[in-house]
Design a protein around this motif. Structure first.
Motif, PDB file in Angstrom:
ATOM      1  N   PHE A  18      14.548  11.030  -2.811  1.00  0.00           N
ATOM      2  CA  PHE A  18      14.338  11.396  -4.255  1.00  0.00           C
ATOM      3  C   PHE A  18      13.751  10.431  -3.803  1.00  0.00           C
ATOM      4  CE2 PHE A  18      14.924  10.026  -7.965  1.00  0.00           C
ATOM      5  CZ  PHE A  18      14.885  10.544  -9.221  1.00  0.00           C
ATOM      6  N   PHE A  19      13.775   9.339  -3.878  1.00  0.00           N
ATOM      7  CA  PHE A  19      12.992   7.837  -3.386  1.00  0.00           C
ATOM      8  C   PHE A  19      11.915   8.452  -2.741  1.00  0.00           C
ATOM      9  CE2 PHE A  19      11.777   4.141  -1.231  1.00  0.00           C
ATOM     10  CZ  PHE A  19      11.318   3.439  -2.459  1.00  0.00           C
ATOM     11  N   ILE A  20      11.337   9.328  -1.637  1.00  0.00           N
ATOM     12  CA  ILE A  20      10.493   9.437  -1.166  1.00  0.00           C
ATOM     13  C   ILE A  20       9.309  10.255  -2.203  1.00  0.00           C
ATOM     14  CG2 ILE A  20       9.724  11.068   0.789  1.00  0.00           C
ATOM     15  CD1 ILE A  20      11.889   9.416   2.585  1.00  0.00           C
ATOM     16  N   ASN A  21      10.290  11.092  -2.560  1.00  0.00           N
ATOM     17  CA  ASN A  21       9.650  12.156  -3.242  1.00  0.00           C
ATOM     18  C   ASN A  21       9.520  11.493  -5.381  1.00  0.00           C
ATOM     19  OD1 ASN A  21      10.333  14.445  -2.542  1.00  0.00           O
ATOM     20  ND2 ASN A  21      12.324  14.763  -3.238  1.00  0.00           N
ATOM     21  N   VAL A  22       9.726  10.264  -5.294  1.00  0.00           N
ATOM     22  CA  VAL A  22       9.625   9.760  -6.216  1.00  0.00           C
ATOM     23  C   VAL A  22       7.741   8.318  -5.843  1.00  0.00           C
ATOM     24  CG1 VAL A  22       9.662   7.480  -7.587  1.00  0.00           C
ATOM     25  CG2 VAL A  22      11.260   9.684  -8.021  1.00  0.00           C
ATOM     26  N   GLU A  34       6.231   3.981 -14.526  1.00  0.00           N
ATOM     27  CA  GLU A  34       7.055   2.933 -14.463  1.00  0.00           C
ATOM     28  C   GLU A  34       8.024   3.788 -14.012  1.00  0.00           C
ATOM     29  OE1 GLU A  34       7.610   0.416 -16.757  1.00  0.00           O
ATOM     30  OE2 GLU A  34       5.852  -0.980 -16.210  1.00  0.00           O
ATOM     31  N   ILE A  35       9.270   4.115 -12.784  1.00  0.00           N
ATOM     32  CA  ILE A  35      10.349   4.505 -13.207  1.00  0.00           C
ATOM     33  C   ILE A  35      11.246   3.474 -12.522  1.00  0.00           C
ATOM     34  CG2 ILE A  35       9.840   5.415 -10.876  1.00  0.00           C
ATOM     35  CD1 ILE A  35      11.480   8.310 -11.323  1.00  0.00           C
ATOM     36  N   THR A  36      12.553   4.100 -12.292  1.00  0.00           N
ATOM     37  CA  THR A  36      13.433   2.959 -12.554  1.00  0.00           C
ATOM     38  C   THR A  36      14.588   3.223 -11.995  1.00  0.00           C
ATOM     39  OG1 THR A  36      13.480   1.797 -14.909  1.00  0.00           O
ATOM     40  CG2 THR A  36      15.460   1.222 -13.499  1.00  0.00           C
ATOM     41  N   GLN A  82      19.251  -1.492 -10.146  1.00  0.00           N
ATOM     42  CA  GLN A  82      17.856  -1.549 -10.616  1.00  0.00           C
ATOM     43  C   GLN A  82      16.891  -1.708  -9.935  1.00  0.00           C
ATOM     44  OE1 GLN A  82      18.331  -0.681 -14.672  1.00  0.00           O
ATOM     45  NE2 GLN A  82      20.573   0.614 -14.785  1.00  0.00           N
ATOM     46  N   VAL A  83      15.831  -0.870 -10.084  1.00  0.00           N
ATOM     47  CA  VAL A  83      14.952  -0.848  -8.809  1.00  0.00           C
ATOM     48  C   VAL A  83      14.028  -0.223 -10.265  1.00  0.00           C
ATOM     49  CG1 VAL A  83      13.128  -0.121  -6.910  1.00  0.00           C
ATOM     50  CG2 VAL A  83      15.814  -0.545  -6.662  1.00  0.00           C
ATOM     51  N   LEU A  84      12.771  -1.001 -10.452  1.00  0.00           N
ATOM     52  CA  LEU A  84      11.748  -0.320 -11.446  1.00  0.00           C
ATOM     53  C   LEU A  84      10.694  -0.605 -10.078  1.00  0.00           C
ATOM     54  CD1 LEU A  84       9.936   0.200 -14.122  1.00  0.00           C
ATOM     55  CD2 LEU A  84       9.683  -2.265 -13.377  1.00  0.00           C
ATOM     56  N   LEU A  85       9.713   0.951 -10.443  1.00  0.00           N
ATOM     57  CA  LEU A  85       8.614   1.559  -9.218  1.00  0.00           C
ATOM     58  C   LEU A  85       7.915   1.095 -10.155  1.00  0.00           C
ATOM     59  CD1 LEU A  85       9.957   3.695  -6.957  1.00  0.00           C
ATOM     60  CD2 LEU A  85       9.982   1.475  -5.883  1.00  0.00           C
ATOM     61  N   THR A  86       6.325   0.573 -10.237  1.00  0.00           N
ATOM     62  CA  THR A  86       5.432   0.798 -10.835  1.00  0.00           C
ATOM     63  C   THR A  86       3.890   1.204  -9.996  1.00  0.00           C
ATOM     64  OG1 THR A  86       6.463  -0.981 -12.393  1.00  0.00           O
ATOM     65  CG2 THR A  86       3.868  -0.610 -12.324  1.00  0.00           C
ATOM     66  N   ASN A  99       0.637  -1.023   0.140  1.00  0.00           N
ATOM     67  CA  ASN A  99      -0.163   0.233   0.134  1.00  0.00           C
ATOM     68  C   ASN A  99       1.036   1.289   0.045  1.00  0.00           C
ATOM     69  OD1 ASN A  99      -1.250   2.039   1.368  1.00  0.00           O
ATOM     70  ND2 ASN A  99      -3.531   1.077   1.247  1.00  0.00           N
ATOM     71  N   LYS A 100       0.651   2.590  -0.516  1.00  0.00           N
ATOM     72  CA  LYS A 100       1.915   2.887  -1.180  1.00  0.00           C
ATOM     73  C   LYS A 100       1.302   4.843  -0.193  1.00  0.00           C
ATOM     74  CE  LYS A 100       1.032   6.953  -3.520  1.00  0.00           C
ATOM     75  NZ  LYS A 100       0.899   8.209  -4.198  1.00  0.00           N
TER      76      LYS A 100
END
Length: 185
Positions: free
Chosen positions: A81-85, A112-114, A103-107, A7-8
């Motif tokens: 940066f991660f928290i902002n994304v 989608e962002i890497t 490398q991490v893929l967030l969906t 859960n985001k």
């Protein structure tokens, strides 16, 4: 390679709580990262400035987390940066997948962002301090204490409510603190 969905909103709250220990200006660059440890039991987030460390654990048993761990692992990501994304992602559910070479893929939804992470072994080991006699304060007593430092009761209630969302239990170990140090904090 790490793979989980969560859960985001709950994940973002945990990230922001953990980030409180991370200084914006670090002499040691690795301390500007947040460590993500994924196990079959849940996700542990760690942040530190070298003096203060916060570890936040999201259990797979927490129904509000909607946590599904497919593959465990550890990684470091630049905290701010991660928290902002994560906060800018649109959907309720966040899928986190390590694809290659840290490398991490967030969906989330159609987004989608890497991101490029770092090896978690670079992170300093957080020393665990056993609290044999933790100080546990009831909200009523905490509020009474806080009234000495806040101009009105409403501000105290707001602060306790905000902090209460982030943590359900506070353990504070005080060895020695002078009146001057209390005023500075």
């Amino acid at each position: 390679m790490i793979n989980f969905s969560i859960n985001k909103t709950l994940f973002l709250q945990a990230l922001n709580t953990t980030k409180r220990a991370i200084s914006s200006k670090n002499a040691i660059p690795i301390l500007s990262t947040i460590k993500i440890d994924v196990t079959p039991e849940g996700v542990a987030l760690s942040g530190s400035n070298g003096q203060i460390s916060i570890e936040n654990f999201i259990s797979i048993k927490d129904e509000n987390a909607g946590l599904l761990v497919t593959s465990p692992g550890s990684i470091l990501l630049e905290a701010t940066f991660f928290i902002n994304v994560v906060s800018s992602l649109p959907d309720v559910t966040l899928d986190f997948k390590e694809i290659e070479q840290k490398q991490v893929l967030l969906t989330s939804g159609k987004s989608e962002i890497t991101l490029k992470g770092k090896d978690a072994d670079q992170y300093p080991r957080i020393q665990e301090i056993a609290a044999s006699n933790p100080l546990v304060l009831e909200t009523k007593l905490l509020k009474q204490f806080a009234m000495k430092y806040y101009p009105n009761e409403q501000m105290v209630d707001e602060e306790i409510a905000q902090a209460g969302k982030a943590a359900q239990l506070f353990e504070i170990e005080i060895e020695h603190m002078s009146g001057k140090e209390v005023q500075e904090r």
